[in-house]
Design a protein around this motif. Structure first.
Motif, mmCIF file in Angstrom:
data_model
loop_
_atom_site.group_PDB
_atom_site.id
_atom_site.type_symbol
_atom_site.label_atom_id
_atom_site.label_comp_id
_atom_site.label_asym_id
_atom_site.label_seq_id
_atom_site.Cartn_x
_atom_site.Cartn_y
_atom_site.Cartn_z
ATOM 1 N N ALA A 1 0.874 -1.169 0.000
ATOM 2 C CA ALA A 1 0.000 0.000 0.000
ATOM 3 C C ALA A 1 0.911 1.218 0.000
ATOM 4 O O ALA A 1 1.837 1.308 0.806
ATOM 5 C CB ALA A 1 -0.896 0.007 1.227
ATOM 6 N N VAL A 2 0.680 2.122 -0.935
ATOM 7 C CA VAL A 2 1.541 3.286 -1.083
ATOM 8 C C VAL A 2 0.757 4.528 -0.696
ATOM 9 O O VAL A 2 -0.360 4.745 -1.168
ATOM 10 C CB VAL A 2 2.048 3.404 -2.534
ATOM 11 C CG1 VAL A 2 3.019 4.545 -2.675
ATOM 12 C CG2 VAL A 2 2.712 2.111 -2.968
ATOM 13 N N ILE A 3 1.341 5.333 0.183
ATOM 14 C CA ILE A 3 0.699 6.550 0.663
ATOM 15 C C ILE A 3 1.280 7.733 -0.096
ATOM 16 O O ILE A 3 2.470 8.009 -0.015
ATOM 17 C CB ILE A 3 0.965 6.755 2.163
ATOM 18 C CG1 ILE A 3 0.763 5.468 2.915
ATOM 19 C CG2 ILE A 3 0.183 7.944 2.690
ATOM 20 C CD1 ILE A 3 -0.536 5.126 3.459
ATOM 21 N N PHE A 4 0.410 8.435 -0.809
ATOM 22 C CA PHE A 4 0.788 9.665 -1.497
ATOM 23 C C PHE A 4 0.284 10.848 -0.671
ATOM 24 O O PHE A 4 -0.471 10.660 0.285
ATOM 25 C CB PHE A 4 0.176 9.681 -2.902
ATOM 26 C CG PHE A 4 0.813 8.693 -3.840
ATOM 27 C CD1 PHE A 4 2.004 8.987 -4.492
ATOM 28 C CD2 PHE A 4 0.237 7.453 -4.061
ATOM 29 C CE1 PHE A 4 2.600 8.077 -5.345
ATOM 30 C CE2 PHE A 4 0.831 6.535 -4.917
ATOM 31 C CZ PHE A 4 2.010 6.844 -5.560
ATOM 32 N N PRO A 5 0.676 12.066 -1.003
ATOM 33 C CA PRO A 5 0.184 13.224 -0.246
ATOM 34 C C PRO A 5 -1.346 13.226 -0.170
ATOM 35 O O PRO A 5 -2.019 12.916 -1.153
ATOM 36 C CB PRO A 5 0.703 14.420 -1.050
ATOM 37 C CG PRO A 5 1.929 13.899 -1.736
ATOM 38 C CD PRO A 5 1.613 12.471 -2.068
ATOM 39 N N PRO A 6 -1.916 13.545 0.977
ATOM 40 C CA PRO A 6 -3.369 13.450 1.159
ATOM 41 C C PRO A 6 -4.185 14.373 0.259
ATOM 42 O O PRO A 6 -5.364 14.125 0.034
ATOM 43 C CB PRO A 6 -3.585 13.791 2.634
ATOM 44 C CG PRO A 6 -2.312 14.378 3.107
ATOM 45 C CD PRO A 6 -1.221 13.960 2.184
ATOM 46 N N TRP A 7 -3.573 15.413 -0.265
ATOM 47 C CA TRP A 7 -4.316 16.318 -1.144
ATOM 48 C C TRP A 7 -4.341 15.813 -2.587
ATOM 49 O O TRP A 7 -4.990 16.402 -3.429
ATOM 50 C CB TRP A 7 -3.732 17.728 -1.076
ATOM 51 C CG TRP A 7 -2.256 17.787 -1.328
ATOM 52 C CD1 TRP A 7 -1.640 17.881 -2.537
ATOM 53 C CD2 TRP A 7 -1.224 17.732 -0.355
ATOM 54 N NE1 TRP A 7 -0.277 17.888 -2.380
ATOM 55 C CE2 TRP A 7 0.013 17.797 -1.033
ATOM 56 C CE3 TRP A 7 -1.208 17.630 1.036
ATOM 57 C CZ2 TRP A 7 1.231 17.767 -0.391
ATOM 58 C CZ3 TRP A 7 0.022 17.597 1.666
ATOM 59 C CH2 TRP A 7 1.215 17.674 0.971
ATOM 60 N N PRO B 1 -8.392 8.317 -1.219
ATOM 61 C CA PRO B 1 -7.868 8.492 -2.584
ATOM 62 C C PRO B 1 -6.350 8.489 -2.702
ATOM 63 O O PRO B 1 -5.819 8.055 -3.714
ATOM 64 C CB PRO B 1 -8.431 9.847 -3.014
ATOM 65 C CG PRO B 1 -9.607 10.083 -2.141
ATOM 66 C CD PRO B 1 -9.302 9.384 -0.843
ATOM 67 N N ALA B 2 -5.647 8.930 -1.701
ATOM 68 C CA ALA B 2 -4.189 9.038 -1.787
ATOM 69 C C ALA B 2 -3.469 7.745 -1.417
ATOM 70 O O ALA B 2 -2.251 7.702 -1.404
ATOM 71 C CB ALA B 2 -3.703 10.174 -0.898
ATOM 72 N N ILE B 3 -4.210 6.684 -1.115
ATOM 73 C CA ILE B 3 -3.593 5.394 -0.797
ATOM 74 C C ILE B 3 -3.990 4.391 -1.870
ATOM 75 O O ILE B 3 -5.168 4.147 -2.102
ATOM 76 C CB ILE B 3 -4.029 4.882 0.590
ATOM 77 C CG1 ILE B 3 -3.657 5.874 1.677
ATOM 78 C CG2 ILE B 3 -3.397 3.519 0.870
ATOM 79 C CD1 ILE B 3 -4.125 5.476 3.063
#
Length: 99
Positions: free
Chosen positions: A31-37, A61-63
């Motif tokens: 699971a990859v976490i991108f910036p929440p915005w 959406p950012a994961i």
């Protein structure tokens, strides 16, 4: 006195969470976490630019859950904007994500 106990409890929880979220060396899917915005589309484009195969989206959406193409895949995901990668089973269990 209560403050010390609260700090100890919080730091213990963070330590246990960090251990359970770690990506194991033999893990093929992360699971990859991108910036929440970021939108799901932005996260998908970043994952695609790192040659990671899309597995599924999550309720956040950012994961994204992806399959990096090799050992350097995680480094390429970080270069594409991912903050960090974690074990997708731990995320699903803790956050009750769809998928």
């Amino acid at each position: 006195m209560w403050l010390n106990a609260a700090v100890l409890l919080l730091s213990s929880w963070i330590f246990v969470a960090a251990l359970s979220f770690q990506v194991r060396p033999d893990t093929e899917i992360v699971a990859v976490i991108f910036p929440p915005w970021w939108s799901t589309q932005q996260a998908l484009q970043a994952a695609a630019s790192a040659n990671a195969a899309f597995v599924r989206a999550t309720a956040i959406p950012a994961i994204l859950v992806v399959r990096p193409d090799n050992e350097a895949g995680l480094a390429r995901l970080r270069e594409a904007g991912a903050w960090f990668a974690i074990d997708p089973r731990a995320v699903a269990a803790c956050l009750n994500l769809k998928g």
